[in-house]
Design an enzyme around this catalytic site. Sequence first.
Site, PDB file in Angstrom:
ATOM      1  N   SER A 176      11.731 -22.755  -6.240  1.00  0.00           N
ATOM      2  CA  SER A 176      11.101 -23.852  -7.336  1.00  0.00           C
ATOM      3  C   SER A 176       9.431 -23.354  -7.370  1.00  0.00           C
ATOM      4  O   SER A 176       9.231 -21.910  -7.253  1.00  0.00           O
ATOM      5  CB  SER A 176      11.349 -24.996  -7.353  1.00  0.00           C
TER       6      SER A 176
ATOM      7  N   HIS B  46      19.587 -24.977 -11.069  1.00  0.00           N
ATOM      8  CA  HIS B  46      18.251 -25.030 -10.390  1.00  0.00           C
ATOM      9  C   HIS B  46      17.998 -25.229  -8.827  1.00  0.00           C
ATOM     10  O   HIS B  46      17.715 -24.458  -7.907  1.00  0.00           O
ATOM     11  CB  HIS B  46      17.480 -25.809 -10.608  1.00  0.00           C
TER      12      HIS B  46
ATOM     13  N   ASP C 166      19.307 -23.302 -15.589  1.00  0.00           N
ATOM     14  CA  ASP C 166      18.526 -23.665 -14.425  1.00  0.00           C
ATOM     15  C   ASP C 166      17.885 -24.986 -15.682  1.00  0.00           C
ATOM     16  O   ASP C 166      16.862 -24.639 -16.506  1.00  0.00           O
ATOM     17  CB  ASP C 166      17.470 -22.812 -14.251  1.00  0.00           C
TER      18      ASP C 166
END
Lengths: 429, 475
Positions: free
Chosen positions: B280, B407, B372
């Site tokens: 991330s 994600h 995601d």
Amino acid sequence: MSQTIPPVLSVHPTRALVDEAFKVVVTNLPPATPVTLHALHYSEDKDYWEAFGHYISDHRGMVSAAQHVSLGGTYTGIEPMGLLWSMCPEPGSRTGLRLRKRIVTSPMLIHISVYSGHITVGFRNQTPLASVLTERWYMAPGVQRVEINDKRVRGTLFIPPGPGPFPGLLDMWGGGGGLLEYRSALLASHGYVSLALEYFSPGELQTADLQIQYFEVSFNIVKDHPQVISDKVGIIGLSLGAIIAFYIASESKVAKPHCCVCISGHHIFAFGETIGSVQREQQKELKARVDENNYRIWRDVRLPVPSDPSEKIDVRKITCPLLLVTGNDDQNTPSVEAAEDIAQMMSSSGRQHLLSTLTYPDTGHLIEPPYSPHFRATNFIKPTTKEKVIVLWGGRTKPHSDAQEDSWRKILAFLEQHLYSRTPPKARL
Amino acid sequence: MRRFCLSRVLFDTDLVAGVSSRILSHLRHKSKYTTAPSMQKNQCCVKLSVQPSRGLIDEKVTVLVQNTLPGFQVTVHALHHSEDGHDWEAFGHYTANNTGTVNVSEDPSLGGTYSGVEQMGLLWSLRSVPGSKPWLRMRKINVQTPMEFKISVYQGHRTEGFTDQVPLAGVVVERWYMAPGVRRVPITEDGLTATLFLPSGPGPFPGLIDLWGGGGQLVEYRAALLASHGIAALALDYLTPKVTMETGKMVEMDYFERAYRLLEQHPQILGSRIAMLGLSFGTSMTLRMAVYSQVMKLRCAVCVSGSHVQPIEGSVKQILEYFNENGGKTRFNEENQVIWRDLLLPIPTDPAFKVEVGRLKCPLMLVVGEDDQNWPAPESAKDIKEMMEQAGNSHLLTVLSYPNTGHLIEPPYSPHFRASLFKTVDTHQKMVVLWGGETVAHSRAQEDAWRKMLVFLRENLYGSSNPRAASFSHL
């Protein structure tokens, strides 16, 4: 700082029960490179135990204990578990040692390392190329350990995880005395409520401590436990523990084992005998031999097997399945001769179908769970006199270790067959 | 003189019974279970085994149920009580074969939290038990203890009420992030807030800097697991380190360079074999350092669920501000969950807003989930690939792209969280954020990505000295 490519040592799994195998692999070595695989354990008694094997990496730069030949060391040949069963005390250690874990709630810590070259001594003074710490456990997670602290019965109960109910076992060791929990802990890890029983302290074997009542009370503790299936309780014993197992199975009106495992034991014990008789004692002392190192050989003390049944435990009365485990190099106990006689006696009562006997070549007296090191002779405190001697147990390391592996698997299968399997309804008819 | 007598003394059965029952009543109150009412004392019992009973978090287990009746219906159930006091469960419905056996590795689950032949379904399909607080996420904070799972087998095909029923059998399984011998070293020097995990053994080992994302905090479990695989890994808190919490100032590139130096100078770490792994927002930092740092000479980099989009001249603080400026592009789904993937879309054409990946000199692995909902990872990966192809260094790039994957691509067998409560470091607001992904596909992706990441790291960190030479061997 060295910029060379580091070798990678992997031991899988790094946490295991003591009877589970592991894979030791080294990768990222240059090809055709000599290395030594080494195992190191620092025992509770503060001794260093080690094993090692000499290897040459293959063209891919790999060494695998499961696939490659050890060319020398404490074991040779293709031996995936050689690093454990071939362990012996480091040179310079005290003599006559035996490795036994007392505290079963913590694992045995064993460092597996790979060293450059073929070395045979001084491992602790050198830095290995790589090292992995492994844990070997007698207790699976969730196994409960319950101390029995009543003045009548001394022992430790191990209960598998889960609600149960479970089959049960009374677990007895031999003439060394004391309380040894590890086999019971391991049996509980395999699903049996197991009572590790102490029935005398080392050197303090007195008449009073060995009334059959004591063993019957102990058996009932297992049988009547709320998490035990009362008609699925067996007995497992080694050496003197096996003798007691024979006795209970033959004579007790109270304790009825559903099956028995008797390791390195015999039945050559007169019911009602008191060995206080001087004459017999003298005869027996004559038959006790020593070898060139003054190690005690006690296998002949009870030979020849008497033909008179009154001088033996009457195994003709045994009505439960019986597994005998013996080593034909047992220098302490005439377990092989006894096993043959037991077979004859049980045939005469038509019960030979209950008996299975495993006899292993070049195997000694101390048949332990797999991958335990082999002890050909160790320090021992004589049961009644507290005298310290060195007793010859027998066996050669490699065949003895094979026997430990094979017998344990067969013991577990025997227990599972008789204590866990569902008997089909028609067998009851 | 040996005095050993097994004489048959006149025994008193009452005495024997009395003594043993006294001991038993003491034991009874210690017993944690009552006998299952459906099992009578003279019946045989169901045997449940889970092998191995102790293992690392990324290892598989074999679950075997034996000794039931042919065609018997059972529910195999997993229960975990997490450190924050919540309960999680998973279960599968099975039918025993003709020998009364169920093998979870081979038999299909007919229903439950997972279905089909799923060896590890009991772990990756874990979810909060009914009645729990909603939108929780399960993460281990203390990595020095194992995660404990109670695996049980219940009679029949059940979907609820597991805590009210006594199972037929139950075992405990330990799952560890730390292998034995791995050392955990808290790091506070050089103004860093970090934890170093050193593998078992004398070393020296390759090193790795491990970065999590916008939630901040010091998250250790992935670094601990990497050390269990032979890589000295530094879990680095770069958003909420002590220095930021005390001064209010965010860290800059030199913070990461100090972390790199710490590893480079460590006597048990090979200074020329240091990698970086980011998830991330951690990807943003990883790419920035890999391309622009004069100090860091990374051997390789792994970027999970992230993007190269950022103001390249800006400070770390300014990167966060850039995201906030685009806050207006936040969307919400029908459950009012936050979707942030559009904040960085469309991928800018202005080179000032993208890390110049064409200048990358080390191998790069990108792991992206095609569903995601939090970052535009797939779009970024596509753009990175184009930039690198144009620059001529795309031979360094490996992209792992997974359909229906969200994600939070975690180590294998971690449960999947499509949405959960989240608090970013700068907004301090707690909201339910949509991460995306569909559980089965996401779990497969976690397993595959981790395996490939380990191979990538091993080859680059343990492989031959010249990674560039190794990469040219593909031509």
